[in-house]
Design a protein around this motif. Sequence first.
Motif, PDB file in Angstrom:
ATOM      1  N   ASP A 163       0.838  -1.203   0.000  1.00  0.00           N
ATOM      2  CA  ASP A 163       0.000   0.000   0.000  1.00  0.00           C
ATOM      3  C   ASP A 163       0.875   1.257   0.000  1.00  0.00           C
ATOM      4  O   ASP A 163       1.976   1.247   0.558  1.00  0.00           O
ATOM      5  CB  ASP A 163      -0.893   0.023   1.245  1.00  0.00           C
ATOM      6  CG  ASP A 163      -1.801  -1.195   1.344  1.00  0.00           C
ATOM      7  OD1 ASP A 163      -2.103  -1.792   0.290  1.00  0.00           O
ATOM      8  OD2 ASP A 163      -2.191  -1.549   2.469  1.00  0.00           O
ATOM      9  N   GLY A 164       0.349   2.347  -0.538  1.00  0.00           N
ATOM     10  CA  GLY A 164       1.082   3.615  -0.522  1.00  0.00           C
ATOM     11  C   GLY A 164       0.471   4.601  -1.498  1.00  0.00           C
ATOM     12  O   GLY A 164      -0.508   4.284  -2.190  1.00  0.00           O
ATOM     13  N   ALA A 165       1.054   5.787  -1.538  1.00  0.00           N
ATOM     14  CA  ALA A 165       0.571   6.818  -2.464  1.00  0.00           C
ATOM     15  C   ALA A 165       1.713   7.749  -2.844  1.00  0.00           C
ATOM     16  O   ALA A 165       2.643   7.972  -2.070  1.00  0.00           O
ATOM     17  CB  ALA A 165      -0.553   7.634  -1.828  1.00  0.00           C
ATOM     18  N   GLY A 166       1.617   8.275  -4.054  1.00  0.00           N
ATOM     19  CA  GLY A 166       2.570   9.280  -4.512  1.00  0.00           C
ATOM     20  C   GLY A 166       1.816  10.319  -5.324  1.00  0.00           C
ATOM     21  O   GLY A 166       0.760  10.018  -5.898  1.00  0.00           O
ATOM     22  N   ALA A 167       2.345  11.534  -5.362  1.00  0.00           N
ATOM     23  CA  ALA A 167       1.623  12.615  -6.041  1.00  0.00           C
ATOM     24  C   ALA A 167       2.604  13.570  -6.697  1.00  0.00           C
ATOM     25  O   ALA A 167       3.737  13.729  -6.230  1.00  0.00           O
ATOM     26  CB  ALA A 167       0.768  13.385  -5.038  1.00  0.00           C
ATOM     27  N   VAL A 168       2.150  14.184  -7.783  1.00  0.00           N
ATOM     28  CA  VAL A 168       2.903  15.291  -8.375  1.00  0.00           C
ATOM     29  C   VAL A 168       1.947  16.473  -8.576  1.00  0.00           C
ATOM     30  O   VAL A 168       0.733  16.284  -8.750  1.00  0.00           O
ATOM     31  CB  VAL A 168       3.557  14.939  -9.737  1.00  0.00           C
ATOM     32  CG1 VAL A 168       4.560  13.806  -9.590  1.00  0.00           C
ATOM     33  CG2 VAL A 168       2.524  14.620 -10.802  1.00  0.00           C
ATOM     34  N   VAL A 169       2.533  17.667  -8.531  1.00  0.00           N
ATOM     35  CA  VAL A 169       1.809  18.885  -8.913  1.00  0.00           C
ATOM     36  C   VAL A 169       2.243  19.221 -10.334  1.00  0.00           C
ATOM     37  O   VAL A 169       3.447  19.222 -10.633  1.00  0.00           O
ATOM     38  CB  VAL A 169       2.142  20.058  -7.962  1.00  0.00           C
ATOM     39  CG1 VAL A 169       1.455  21.342  -8.421  1.00  0.00           C
ATOM     40  CG2 VAL A 169       1.742  19.709  -6.535  1.00  0.00           C
ATOM     41  N   LEU A 170       1.267  19.458 -11.202  1.00  0.00           N
ATOM     42  CA  LEU A 170       1.550  19.867 -12.584  1.00  0.00           C
ATOM     43  C   LEU A 170       1.082  21.293 -12.778  1.00  0.00           C
ATOM     44  O   LEU A 170      -0.054  21.637 -12.412  1.00  0.00           O
ATOM     45  CB  LEU A 170       0.775  18.987 -13.577  1.00  0.00           C
ATOM     46  CG  LEU A 170       1.253  17.574 -13.888  1.00  0.00           C
ATOM     47  CD1 LEU A 170       0.350  16.967 -14.961  1.00  0.00           C
ATOM     48  CD2 LEU A 170       2.699  17.542 -14.335  1.00  0.00           C
ATOM     49  N   GLU A 171       1.956  22.110 -13.362  1.00  0.00           N
ATOM     50  CA  GLU A 171       1.582  23.502 -13.655  1.00  0.00           C
ATOM     51  C   GLU A 171       2.016  23.858 -15.074  1.00  0.00           C
ATOM     52  O   GLU A 171       3.026  23.341 -15.562  1.00  0.00           O
ATOM     53  CB  GLU A 171       2.251  24.455 -12.656  1.00  0.00           C
ATOM     54  CG  GLU A 171       1.813  24.214 -11.218  1.00  0.00           C
ATOM     55  CD  GLU A 171       2.464  25.188 -10.256  1.00  0.00           C
ATOM     56  OE1 GLU A 171       2.195  26.391 -10.370  1.00  0.00           O
ATOM     57  OE2 GLU A 171       3.237  24.740  -9.395  1.00  0.00           O
ATOM     58  N   PRO A 172       1.277  24.747 -15.733  1.00  0.00           N
ATOM     59  CA  PRO A 172       1.651  25.124 -17.101  1.00  0.00           C
ATOM     60  C   PRO A 172       2.843  26.090 -17.123  1.00  0.00           C
ATOM     61  O   PRO A 172       2.923  26.984 -16.287  1.00  0.00           O
ATOM     62  CB  PRO A 172       0.391  25.815 -17.644  1.00  0.00           C
ATOM     63  CG  PRO A 172      -0.335  26.311 -16.428  1.00  0.00           C
ATOM     64  CD  PRO A 172       0.042  25.413 -15.283  1.00  0.00           C
ATOM     65  N   ARG A 173       3.747  25.842 -18.046  1.00  0.00           N
ATOM     66  CA  ARG A 173       4.878  26.747 -18.271  1.00  0.00           C
ATOM     67  C   ARG A 173       5.074  26.849 -19.782  1.00  0.00           C
ATOM     68  O   ARG A 173       4.956  25.851 -20.489  1.00  0.00           O
ATOM     69  CB  ARG A 173       6.163  26.198 -17.663  1.00  0.00           C
ATOM     70  CG  ARG A 173       6.146  26.036 -16.156  1.00  0.00           C
ATOM     71  CD  ARG A 173       6.460  27.366 -15.438  1.00  0.00           C
ATOM     72  NE  ARG A 173       6.612  27.178 -13.999  1.00  0.00           N
ATOM     73  CZ  ARG A 173       5.606  27.228 -13.112  1.00  0.00           C
ATOM     74  NH1 ARG A 173       4.374  27.460 -13.527  1.00  0.00           N
ATOM     75  NH2 ARG A 173       5.827  27.044 -11.827  1.00  0.00           N
ATOM     76  N   VAL A 174       5.436  28.023 -20.242  1.00  0.00           N
ATOM     77  CA  VAL A 174       5.682  28.184 -21.677  1.00  0.00           C
ATOM     78  C   VAL A 174       7.067  27.631 -22.011  1.00  0.00           C
ATOM     79  O   VAL A 174       8.053  27.961 -21.350  1.00  0.00           O
ATOM     80  CB  VAL A 174       5.586  29.668 -22.092  1.00  0.00           C
ATOM     81  CG1 VAL A 174       5.938  29.844 -23.568  1.00  0.00           C
ATOM     82  CG2 VAL A 174       4.182  30.196 -21.814  1.00  0.00           C
TER      83      VAL A 174
END
Length: 326
Positions: A163-174
């Motif tokens: 069991d476990g979890a992982g996450a990323v934050v995605l943001e727009p960049r030019v």
Amino acid sequence: MTSVLRSVVTGVGSYLPDRVVTNADLSKVVDTSDQWIRERTGIQERRKAAPDQAASDLAVAAATRALAAAGRTPADVDLIVVATTTPDLTFPATAAIVQRKLGCPVGVAFDVQAVCSGFVYALSVADGFVGRGRSKCALVIGAETMTRLMDWTDRGTCVLFGDGAGAVVLEPRVGEGSTADRGLLGFALRADGAKQDLLYVDGGVSSNGQIGHLRMQGNQVFRHAVVNISEAIHAAADDAGIAVDSVDWFIPHQANQRILEGVARRVGIDEAKVISTVAQHANTSAASIPLALDAGVRDGRVKPGQLLLLEAMGGGLTWGACVLRL
Ligand code: ACO
């Protein structure tokens, strides 16, 4: 060069439940041994969620760390995509539960179900929002309580998962439209439903009304894994316009050390570039790639600006790969 919007990973985080289950612990449950599990899989231990921990709880903990790493708060999040095979409830989506628990404002939230390939699929789906300017701050999370799907009398499967979890934050960049851009650069996603019998859960809402147990023809899955994953890696590299051997880090789905090494050998990636957490985490399905990514980021190996190759294969069968520059 033309300017393009890229979905850039601006933060990574993960969470593992406290309870460690060793191979020796499992040898008291089924007829197995530490030696057999290590030799065949590389797994030494796995984590097990507490009875009162649901997938959303693991997801919230991982997401909180990813947001902190990105310098963002829940108030910034306008999209949540959770890849999970073990949702809290049949509905609402675990992503909506995560949204509530984090205290995010009204936005978009839904789950992606592609089993162990779920995180790669979810990144691709989120890219469709972030890379088109439809999300300014997205959470893409892999969260699993795979131990809840185990048949604890089946030694061929119950020793493999955690069991476990992982996450990323995605943001727009030019970006400038070159492979030097940060962000998601290329994908290959695949599914072959004709191979369902090799790996599936024998229960569900509209079939027998049961949660069911994971069933797998392990040696058949193994046979398909290396060939299928290698093809998808080459396709994703072509999509991104990079050479496979130019990646800085190979961060595969963590199912079996022998599969990781077999794929790396077949596609010509130096073993020293493989991030492996399978010994400590076992197979955490959709959570395994972001868990391994976070391990690499936190121990300082994986650095901003580096080229990463992710890949996974799972029930469906589904498989796929993603190239990104961190
Ligand atoms: N302990 C001891 N013996 C075992 C165990 C165990 N935990 N599990 C199976 N065995 C026995 C079998 O009963 C069999 O015994 P027999 O020869 O007396 O019949 C023997 O070991 C060999 O069984 P195989 O299944 O052929 O073993 P194999 O070498 O293929 O290893 C394994 C099994 C580890 C599951 C391997 O096939 C594998 O890793 N497959 C890929 C599975 C995978 O990666 N799945 C996940 C991808 S998709 C996803 O992530 C959801």
